[in-house]
Structures are given as C-alpha cells and as structure tokens.
Write a protein that holds these residues in place. Structure first.
Motif, PDB file in Angstrom:
ATOM      1  N   VAL A  13      -5.129   0.849   7.025  1.00  0.00           N
ATOM      2  CA  VAL A  13      -4.471  -0.453   6.830  1.00  0.00           C
ATOM      3  C   VAL A  13      -4.624  -1.266   8.121  1.00  0.00           C
ATOM      4  O   VAL A  13      -4.947  -2.461   8.097  1.00  0.00           O
ATOM      5  CB  VAL A  13      -2.969  -0.280   6.480  1.00  0.00           C
ATOM      6  CG1 VAL A  13      -2.288  -1.641   6.362  1.00  0.00           C
ATOM      7  CG2 VAL A  13      -2.796   0.503   5.181  1.00  0.00           C
ATOM      8  N   PHE A  36     -10.225  -2.481  -1.278  1.00  0.00           N
ATOM      9  CA  PHE A  36      -8.967  -2.889  -0.621  1.00  0.00           C
ATOM     10  C   PHE A  36      -9.194  -4.165   0.184  1.00  0.00           C
ATOM     11  O   PHE A  36      -8.504  -5.170   0.012  1.00  0.00           O
ATOM     12  CB  PHE A  36      -8.495  -1.727   0.256  1.00  0.00           C
ATOM     13  CG  PHE A  36      -7.284  -2.010   1.098  1.00  0.00           C
ATOM     14  CD1 PHE A  36      -6.143  -2.585   0.539  1.00  0.00           C
ATOM     15  CD2 PHE A  36      -7.276  -1.682   2.450  1.00  0.00           C
ATOM     16  CE1 PHE A  36      -5.015  -2.834   1.319  1.00  0.00           C
ATOM     17  CE2 PHE A  36      -6.152  -1.929   3.236  1.00  0.00           C
ATOM     18  CZ  PHE A  36      -5.019  -2.505   2.669  1.00  0.00           C
ATOM     19  N   GLY A  52     -13.027   2.850  -1.680  1.00  0.00           N
ATOM     20  CA  GLY A  52     -11.634   2.387  -1.749  1.00  0.00           C
ATOM     21  C   GLY A  52     -11.354   1.328  -0.691  1.00  0.00           C
ATOM     22  O   GLY A  52     -10.706   0.313  -0.968  1.00  0.00           O
ATOM     23  N   PHE A  53     -11.887   1.554   0.499  1.00  0.00           N
ATOM     24  CA  PHE A  53     -11.667   0.605   1.599  1.00  0.00           C
ATOM     25  C   PHE A  53     -12.297  -0.752   1.284  1.00  0.00           C
ATOM     26  O   PHE A  53     -11.687  -1.799   1.502  1.00  0.00           O
ATOM     27  CB  PHE A  53     -12.240   1.162   2.910  1.00  0.00           C
ATOM     28  CG  PHE A  53     -12.011   0.237   4.082  1.00  0.00           C
ATOM     29  CD1 PHE A  53     -10.749   0.093   4.646  1.00  0.00           C
ATOM     30  CD2 PHE A  53     -13.059  -0.499   4.608  1.00  0.00           C
ATOM     31  CE1 PHE A  53     -10.532  -0.768   5.720  1.00  0.00           C
ATOM     32  CE2 PHE A  53     -12.851  -1.369   5.691  1.00  0.00           C
ATOM     33  CZ  PHE A  53     -11.583  -1.498   6.239  1.00  0.00           C
ATOM     34  N   TYR A  56      -4.201  -1.435  -8.245  1.00  0.00           N
ATOM     35  CA  TYR A  56      -5.402  -0.845  -7.646  1.00  0.00           C
ATOM     36  C   TYR A  56      -5.154   0.643  -7.448  1.00  0.00           C
ATOM     37  O   TYR A  56      -4.479   1.035  -6.495  1.00  0.00           O
ATOM     38  CB  TYR A  56      -5.732  -1.499  -6.303  1.00  0.00           C
ATOM     39  CG  TYR A  56      -6.075  -2.963  -6.415  1.00  0.00           C
ATOM     40  CD1 TYR A  56      -7.382  -3.372  -6.668  1.00  0.00           C
ATOM     41  CD2 TYR A  56      -5.091  -3.939  -6.275  1.00  0.00           C
ATOM     42  CE1 TYR A  56      -7.698  -4.718  -6.777  1.00  0.00           C
ATOM     43  CE2 TYR A  56      -5.400  -5.294  -6.383  1.00  0.00           C
ATOM     44  CZ  TYR A  56      -6.702  -5.671  -6.636  1.00  0.00           C
ATOM     45  OH  TYR A  56      -7.015  -7.002  -6.752  1.00  0.00           O
ATOM     46  N   ILE A  73      -7.450   4.339  -0.196  1.00  0.00           N
ATOM     47  CA  ILE A  73      -7.942   3.344   0.777  1.00  0.00           C
ATOM     48  C   ILE A  73      -8.760   3.973   1.903  1.00  0.00           C
ATOM     49  O   ILE A  73      -9.452   3.265   2.614  1.00  0.00           O
ATOM     50  CB  ILE A  73      -6.803   2.491   1.382  1.00  0.00           C
ATOM     51  CG1 ILE A  73      -5.778   3.366   2.111  1.00  0.00           C
ATOM     52  CG2 ILE A  73      -6.137   1.611   0.335  1.00  0.00           C
ATOM     53  CD1 ILE A  73      -4.922   2.579   3.080  1.00  0.00           C
ATOM     54  N   VAL A  82       0.857  -1.188   0.000  1.00  0.00           N
ATOM     55  CA  VAL A  82       0.000   0.000   0.000  1.00  0.00           C
ATOM     56  C   VAL A  82       0.893   1.239   0.000  1.00  0.00           C
ATOM     57  O   VAL A  82       1.665   1.439   0.948  1.00  0.00           O
ATOM     58  CB  VAL A  82      -0.931   0.019   1.227  1.00  0.00           C
ATOM     59  CG1 VAL A  82      -1.973   1.128   1.077  1.00  0.00           C
ATOM     60  CG2 VAL A  82      -1.598  -1.326   1.438  1.00  0.00           C
ATOM     61  N   TYR A  92      -1.300  -0.753  -4.410  1.00  0.00           N
ATOM     62  CA  TYR A  92      -2.358   0.228  -4.145  1.00  0.00           C
ATOM     63  C   TYR A  92      -1.753   1.622  -4.035  1.00  0.00           C
ATOM     64  O   TYR A  92      -0.791   1.835  -3.285  1.00  0.00           O
ATOM     65  CB  TYR A  92      -3.068  -0.066  -2.810  1.00  0.00           C
ATOM     66  CG  TYR A  92      -3.566  -1.477  -2.675  1.00  0.00           C
ATOM     67  CD1 TYR A  92      -4.896  -1.787  -2.935  1.00  0.00           C
ATOM     68  CD2 TYR A  92      -2.702  -2.492  -2.301  1.00  0.00           C
ATOM     69  CE1 TYR A  92      -5.358  -3.093  -2.825  1.00  0.00           C
ATOM     70  CE2 TYR A  92      -3.152  -3.796  -2.182  1.00  0.00           C
ATOM     71  CZ  TYR A  92      -4.478  -4.084  -2.448  1.00  0.00           C
ATOM     72  OH  TYR A  92      -4.918  -5.370  -2.336  1.00  0.00           O
TER      73      TYR A  92
END
Ligand code: ATP
Length: 278
Positions: A140, A108, A104-105, A95, A99, A42, A66
């Motif tokens: 994250v 993810f 986005g989350f 991607y 996030i 990420v 990401y």
C-alpha cells in the motif's frame, strides 16, 4: 437529552438529516460534499469491514474494497451485498485480489487512478489500510508513494489490546518505509515471528475502536473539520491515547518516497508564502 433525541427521530425521516445537523451546528461547513468523495479500503476484516460500514452510513460517494479472502463468497462481494442494503446510494466496487502479487498490484494501482463507471470521479481521495501484515502495508505504501496518494494506516496488536492509526502524506510525513517497525529494522523475517499453532488474539471492541478512530480521522481529513491526527495510538488497558508526528526520512529506502520528499521541498516556499498571505 433523551426527549430531544426521540423527537429528532420522529421529525427527521431523511437518513441524512442527522448528518446534515453537523452542518447546521457549525461543525462541518459542507457535509454534502461527502457524496463527492471516493475512499479505497484495503483489507475487509475486523477493522476494514467496520470502517466500510461507517463510511457507508455517513453517505460516502464511492467505496473501493480490496481483499483476497473468502467467507463462502469473496469477502469483498459479501461486503458489497451488506453495504448496498445499508445505503444503496454508495457506489461500491469489489476487488477480490492479493495486492502483493504482480497482477494484483497492477489492478490495485490502476483502480486507484481510474474513473468511476459514471465518469464522474477521478481517482480516490483517500486510501485506508486495514490489512494485518507488514508485506501488504509495504505494498500500500509503495502504491501511494508512486501516486502521491494520501493514505491512512491502521493496526491492532497481536494481543488485541492496543492499536493505532497513522496519516501518511507522501513527501510530507514519514512513509511506512521511513520508520519501519523495530522487528523489521532489525532484519527479522516477519514469517519467522509467527509461532506455529499460536493464533493472534482478536477483540471486536479494539477493532471497532480503531475503525472508529480511523474513520473519524478520514472524515476530518475529507470534510476539513477539527484536527487531523498524524498518529493516534490506543492502549485499551490504560485508556491511553498517545499522539506524535513523524517527519520523512531523507535516507528512506523507498525511491518514490525520496522523490515525493524532493517535490514537497521544492514547493515549500510557494506554500509558505500562500499561507502567510491568508
Ligand atoms: P480473523 O482471523 O479474525 O478472521 P482476518 O483474517 O479477517 O481476522 P483482520 O486482521 O481482521 O484479519 O483483517 C485483515 C484483512 O486484510 C483480512 O481480511 C485479509 O484477508 C486482508 N489482507 C491481508 N493481506 C492482504 C493482501 N495482501 N491482499 C488483500 N487482502 C489482504
């Protein structure tokens, strides 16, 4: 030493043979297993792009990338282009998303659980956080706590002369919310700390060192050799590398973390018994 290196270069036309030497020399039991592993990265900036290249050169099976930023094209597509040229055997997924947004989350989180296109891999083995802000790190942390997913966090200081990496195993070690950085614990809004017109410093050397420490720790974790560092700091001015361990906080503000801690404690007697029997 130079002679030996050069003759090895001539003899070993297979790009993996240098890596396989790790197995012949008894460092790693089964290096080839690297091809079975999936790693999510990420943030494809100063640390993440270097970490992605290292894992690609090591022959990782699958990399999920990401980032929301662009460099003409999206950063993740640009990375896929470069990395596929370095090692076409790595399955690369791009991607381009933020996030921290709801959509986005969801994407993810879904991608961390999803099967790869060939149906071979399920989920990822490790998440590497290479973002540059607190909000994204907390996201994250949330995703990994929800999934019980082991991850590693990395960071470089604003003055670019120090950095760190940290292993986070939900329920077993402190999560990112268990021990928030001092500024956050004192309730200061991160955005107010960013001084207008003052740009954070950046040194490719510090970022390269931190990426190296991060990927080295990831390889040790995945291929089970050496000692995986729970936390490793890097102070470039003094070449000082502090290490420490952080236990989870039973009063952590993250409910998923508290849940993972309970599960970890419930399974502890069985784990201890198994370790004793070995
Ligand atoms: P530079 O200022 O040198 O260009 P950078 O913007 O690449 O640096 P880095 O610290 O090197 O910043 O990398 C952090 C990376 O994490 C960036 O590429 C940034 O776009 C990405 N990132 C940060 N927050 C998010 C987020 N919420 N979602 C997706 N990617 C993120």
């Amino acid at each position: 030493a130079i002679d030996r290196d050069m003759s090895a270069e001539v003899v070993d036309s297979n790009p993996y043979s240098r890596l396989m030497a790790l197995q012949r020399m008894g460092i790693v039991d089964n290096y080839e297993r690297i091809r079975d592993y999936s790693v999510a990265i990420v943030g494809i900036g100063g640390v993440g792009s270097v970490a992605a290249e290292m894992l690609t050169r090591c022959g990782i099976g699958r990399l999920l990338l990401y980032d929301y930023d662009t460099v003409g094209m999206t950063k993740t597509d640009a990375a896929v282009q470069t990395l596929s040229g370095i090692n076409p055997d790595v399955a690369l997924e791009s991607y381009s998303l933020n996030i921290t947004t709801v959509k986005g989350f969801e994407t993810f989180l879904g991608s961390l659980k999803a099967r790869s296109s060939d149906g071979h891999n399920t989920g990822v083995d490790l998440v590497l956080s290479c973002v540059d802000n607190y909000e994204a790190r907390m996201v994250v942390n949330q995703a990994c706590n929800e999934l019980g997913q082991t991850w590693m966090e990395s960071g470089v200081s604003e003055d670019a002369v120090s950095g760190h990496i940290q292993l986070l195993v939900p329920g077993e070690t402190a999560c990112f919310a268990c021990a928030p950085p001092l500024v956050v614990a004192s309730g200061v809004d991160e955005r107010t700390l960013k001084r207008e017109g003052v740009c954070a410093a950046s040194l490719p050397t510090t970022m390269g060192v931190v990426a190296g420490l991060l990927v080295q720790n990831a390889l040790k974790y995945l291929l089970k050799f050496g000692q995986v560092s729970p936390y490793l700091g890097y102070n470039s001015l003094k070449d000082y590398f502090p290490t420490m361990e952080m236990k989870p906080n039973p009063q952590c503000s993250n409910p998923a973390c508290v849940q993972r801690q309970k599960e970890y404690m419930q399974l502890k007697p069985a784990r201890d018994a198994a370790a004793k029997a070995k």
